[in-house]
Design a protein around this motif. Sequence first.
Motif, mmCIF file in Angstrom:
data_model
loop_
_atom_site.group_PDB
_atom_site.id
_atom_site.type_symbol
_atom_site.label_atom_id
_atom_site.label_comp_id
_atom_site.label_asym_id
_atom_site.label_seq_id
_atom_site.Cartn_x
_atom_site.Cartn_y
_atom_site.Cartn_z
ATOM 1 N N TRP A 115 -1.686 2.280 5.963
ATOM 2 C CA TRP A 115 -2.713 3.255 5.551
ATOM 3 C C TRP A 115 -3.965 3.127 6.421
ATOM 4 O O TRP A 115 -4.598 4.108 6.771
ATOM 5 N N PHE A 171 1.581 -1.365 2.492
ATOM 6 C CA PHE A 171 0.962 -0.040 2.426
ATOM 7 C C PHE A 171 -0.441 -0.066 3.043
ATOM 8 O O PHE A 171 -0.816 0.852 3.790
ATOM 9 N N VAL A 215 -0.169 4.481 -5.366
ATOM 10 C CA VAL A 215 1.008 3.724 -4.935
ATOM 11 C C VAL A 215 1.356 2.663 -5.978
ATOM 12 O O VAL A 215 2.528 2.425 -6.293
ATOM 13 N N LEU A 238 2.116 -3.655 -1.551
ATOM 14 C CA LEU A 238 0.782 -3.072 -1.404
ATOM 15 C C LEU A 238 0.084 -3.533 -0.125
ATOM 16 O O LEU A 238 -0.676 -2.772 0.470
ATOM 17 N N TYR A 269 -4.432 3.480 -3.173
ATOM 18 C CA TYR A 269 -3.791 2.232 -3.586
ATOM 19 C C TYR A 269 -3.399 2.290 -5.066
ATOM 20 O O TYR A 269 -2.366 1.749 -5.460
#
Length: 378
Positions: free
Chosen positions: A376, A372, A173, A369, A170
Amino acid sequence: MKEKLIAFLKRETVLCAAFLLAAVSMFFVPPDGRYASYVDFRTLAILFCLMGVMAGLQKTGVFQRVAQILLSKVKNARQLALILVLLCFFSSMLATNDVALMTFVPFAFVALDMVGPQAKKRLLVPIVVLQTVAANLGSMLTPVGNPQNLYLYGKAGLSLTAFLRLTLPYTLVSLLAVVVWTLFALPGRQETVELSFSEREALAGQALPLAAYGVLFAFNLLSVARAVPYGLALGVTAAGFLLLDRSVFRRVDYSLLLTFVGFFIFIGNLGRLPAFSHLLQRIVSGNEILAGAAVSQVVSNVPAALLLSGFTENLPALIIGVNLGGLGTLIASMASLISYKLVAREDGAIKGAYFRYFTAVNLCFLAILLLFAFFWRA
């Protein structure tokens, strides 16, 4: 007296809310011997030590000196913005997001004053907003980056390696998103700038305190990693403050420590009320990331971490949720209010523009995020 009370309530809203919730919960669970077990003394001790050490390091001027060295070679607004933003991103990993913003937002004002009033008018809001986003995201990487990480790291019983493995994807990214936004979405990014710091931050005579605070910081990191008992770290650090600079004690954020105590009592009492406890567990369990991010929007991420941690066993997911939850509203992270107050003090006329840009940018980063996180963890 009334004005002082109102001012206190405005200044310490979260603290007052924590103790109000604790007081209400006491009507349902009267105080008894189990109250002492609610309080996580390890988190409080380490947090006290780290806040004091960072206050001491700030007084040495080392952060400002590093910033001056990095900025002395910039050629355009893009480079200026990138350095100012990345200083917040990387320093927050160890110095905490609060310290990063208290140090480098005022420094950004100094640097922007040198580029002229027109350029400052265009760059001030986007740079400070990106500094704030960067500090909140960079602090996600380490247990010492922010208070909620320190607390959840201890409560989850994670190793340092496991914590870094959890947060590193995280963080990477976030770094990519911050760099791309800074490079390509900044107004006037090709403007030529030239900075000259005629009065360099003097570190002469600060070598001994700087080294001493560095040793204390390393000692406390050992305590965070559970290699040194937290009681020993507290004693050594307090003795160090007495020898180096007693004024450091006054710069510790005691209201934050008391806020933790208030929420510890509230959560501990809720856990002894089966109806409330089971209801919250059903709501939070399996939805830790979204719950952490959502609750952070209205109470900020530190109280959200304290509140939700008592009702889920999946603390790693909650760590991600409350860290991402620092994005979004102005109160999602209390560190964000530091930047806002500094901007308002610098130029009150731009508060509206700052709030609008802040909200738009934060919501974009939060969406990226969370998306993501969905893929993820899928």
